[in-house]
Structures are given as structure tokens and as C-alpha cells.
Design a protein around this motif. Structure first.
Motif: not given
Lengths: 220, 220
Positions: A192-204, B206-212
Motif C-alpha cells: 500500500e505504501e509503495l502504491d501511494g508513491i506510484i499514485d503520486t508518480m502517475m499523477q505527475l 510545483p506540480m508535486l506539491a499540488g499532487v500530494c
């Protein structure tokens, strides 16, 4: 009858007829993955595989040969599976990357196996005398970054990524995140924690592909 | 006169009067960092530090005690310096993060020292019998993520980051990139290559801070 069979097994010498190479490799893989190359002794390998030392020598020549076979077993079992997640032709480039990352997170945090990436775990501490092992691990591990870059290039040719995208810089950044995920898994992070990091990366992701442009200074 | 002095040194027993604790710790730090906790023997430590085994025992009790002192030496020499880069009150939040990452990249790739992060390099392969060492390393290493989170929270209170920013998720992502940088440095990446990854990350900032955002699912 049962007694005779037991005696036969106990008295048997030489290479057992039913040596299960794949099962032995899986056991050896687990040991090397958990404790590294040097901290894993031949006696540990004999205990874990249930094979006798002469059997292991006959099959793999020496510890280095066994390690090489174990590395190929890891690639066959885990790397190939992750590469398939990446290469699915029906997926768009973002989905391919996401599938690859999710599949990697599942592999790194599978409680049935040691945590993290086999290549990183076994290559972090190696003495100067294991230079050949270090080189072999580095080359194979580097192929992960090459796989990502080849995938990105292929999708760039298809027009899914802008021609201005620096696929090398992008694959370096992506691999860096994967490598960090391995460290985190090794330190106890959950799926779950790694998936959180992937969520962030995929939004970026849309910005990430845009940021890595061939006009920016190329990294070696 | 010279001969007498030499004889005196050769015949001298017990704790030398001029044991240089800091120099010995620096030598021991280099060994543990390069080869890990278990692959570093007391005899390696005696050779590297130039101190006799009884001197090391008198100063540090045992290998674990010496390792603990070495860990504090690393924090004192390297972690404190990177934290100072982060905390400079004149820097905006993005500049603070960038300074921290650049300072870390410099530390990871300094050719005068083993590559990568001491905590990651020493904790990757530990046998089950070194549970206490593993726990100690994990706790200290986790403090890096806590330092980042505290910095982000402090700047959020000052209004430099939106109140909606999930500082925990953001610090997890940032730490993951730092951990990946350590793996890459260990595999031979240059300062320039790590700087390329930092360039990419800072363009995304800037996007990173916005994404989290705290509205997204929190990771444990």
C-alpha cells in the motif's frame, strides 16, 4: 519395507537421482536475496537446498556458478513477468508504465519472498574480491533501465510521446524511483505504501514526460 | 635515540597514549560503509584503524559498540551538514529541498568515501542474528524522512505550502527519490547524473506539491 527405503536413502552416496534443480535454485535464490552473496556460505546453501555439497558442485561448479544460475532463475521468474506488464500492446504508454510499477511493487513486497529487488539487495555490499559478481549484477541490473528506455522509444516512434522527450533522462528518473521503492520495501514498506508513491508518480506523469526534453542538458 | 623510540613503540603494551578516536572512527566508518556490518571483521577493523584489538575493546566494548559510535560519527559528519542545507531560513521551500538534494548527491558521489548512503549500504544485507543492528539502522534512517516532513510542515505553517498539501505523502515520495539516488551512486552514477535527476524533480516540484493533497488516500 519402509525401514529398507530409509536405510537406502541414508546410505546412498553420490548424486541423488531425483535432484530437483529448480527447487534447489529457488531455495538458493531466497538465501542470496536475503543475505547477499558473501554472507551466504556453501554450508547455508547445502542446508537450505537439502542437496549434498558434491551435488551442488556437479550441477553448478562453484558458489559463483550457483549464483549465476540463481540470477537467471530470478530473471525468468520475476523480471520477465514485470517486462510483460510493461509491453502489453493494448496499453497506452502511461498505463504500460503504471502496470510495470504496480507489478514491481507487488514483487518487492510479496511476503513469500525476501523484500526488495534481488539485484540491489545482493550488490550493495560486495568485497573487492567479488569484482566479477559485482560486474555481472551491474550489467543485468542496468538492463532494467534499458528495457524502460526501449519501451519509451518504441512508444515515441508510435507518436504516443512527443519527439522532444528525452527518453534516456526519463528512464533514468523512473528507474531511480523503482530503486527507491526497493530500498523502502527492504526497510519494511507495505504494498500500500509503495502504491501511494506510484499514485503520486502517475499523477505527475503528463508533466514528467514534458519536463524531460532533449533540449535540456543531457545526463551521461 | 631513534632506535630506542622504535623499540619502545614495538615493545609497548596496553592502550596507546595517543589513540586518535576520531581518526579510528573515520577508518571504521569507511570499512562498514563499503562492506556492511557483517562482512567487516574485527581483524579488518584492527588493520584499518591501526589500533590494537584491546584498545578497540576498551573504547567501544565490542563490534556492535564500535558500529554504534561509527553511526553517530556519520550523522555528525554528513547528516548534520545536509540538514543545515535544508533548514537555511533564507531559502524558500523549493530552494531548501533542492539544496538538500544537491548536498546529498555530493555526499553520495564523493570519491573520497564509499558511494551512496551509509544507512542503506549497511542495512541491505543483515543476518537474522543482527536484529538489533537492523532496528537501530532503520530508526536512524527513518529520521531522514521525519526531518523532511518536519521541514515541510514548518513551511506549511508559514504559508509557503498549501494547507491541503499532504506533507507525509510528499516526504515519502521525496525520500524514495533520495533512496534511489543512493542505489544509483552505489552502482557508479556520477554527481552529474544525480544532478540530472534532481533537475527533473525540481522542474516537477510545483506540480508535486499540488499532487500530494490530504484529500487523496493517505498512505500509512
Amino acid at each position: 519395507m519402509t525401514i529398507n527405503q530409509d536405510l537406502c536413502v541414508k546410505k546412498g552416496r553420490g548424486r541423488p537421482k531425483l535432484f530437483d534443480r529448480e527447487a534447489a535454485l529457488d531455495k538458493a535464490l531466497e538465501l542470496f536475496w536475503a543475505h547477499g552473496y558473501e554472507a551466504t556460505s556453501l554450508s547455508d546453501l547445502v542446508n537450505a537446498t537439502g542437496a549434498k555439497a558434491p551435488t551442488l558442485y556437479a550441477e553448478f561448479e562453484n558458489k559463483e556458478g550457483l549464483f549465476r544460475a540463481v540470477m537467471h532463475r530470478y530473471i525468468e521468474k520475476f523480471t520477465a513477468q514485470r517486462n510483460a506488464a510493461l509491453a502489453c500492446p493494448e496499453s497506452c504508454v502511461a498505463k504500460g508504465i503504471e502496470n510495470y510499477f504496480r507489478s514491481t511493487a507487488a514483487c518487492f513486497t510479496d511476503r513469500e519472498k525476501p523484500a526488495g529487488c534481488f539485484f540491489i539487495c545482493t550488490s550493495t555490499v560486495l568485497s573487492a574480491s567479488s569484482g566479477e559478481i559485482a560486474e555481472m549484477l551491474k550489467t543485468k541490473h542496468h538492463s532494467q533501465e534499458e528495457t524502460l528506455e526501449a519501451f519509451l522509444l518504441e512508444r515515441q516512434v508510435k507518436g504516443e510521446l512527443s519527439a522532444a522527450t528525452d527518453t534516456r533522462a526519463l528512464s533514468k528518473y523512473l528507474t531511480c524511483v523503482l530503486q527507491g521503492m526497493s530500498v523502502r520495501a527492504r526497510e519494511g514498506a507495505t504494498r500500500e505504501e509503495l502504491d501511494g508513491i506510484i499514485d503520486t508518480m502517475m499523477q505527475l506523469w503528463p508533466m514528467l514526460a514534458g519536463v524531460c526534453q532533449i533540449t535540456t542538458k543531457k545526463t551521461a
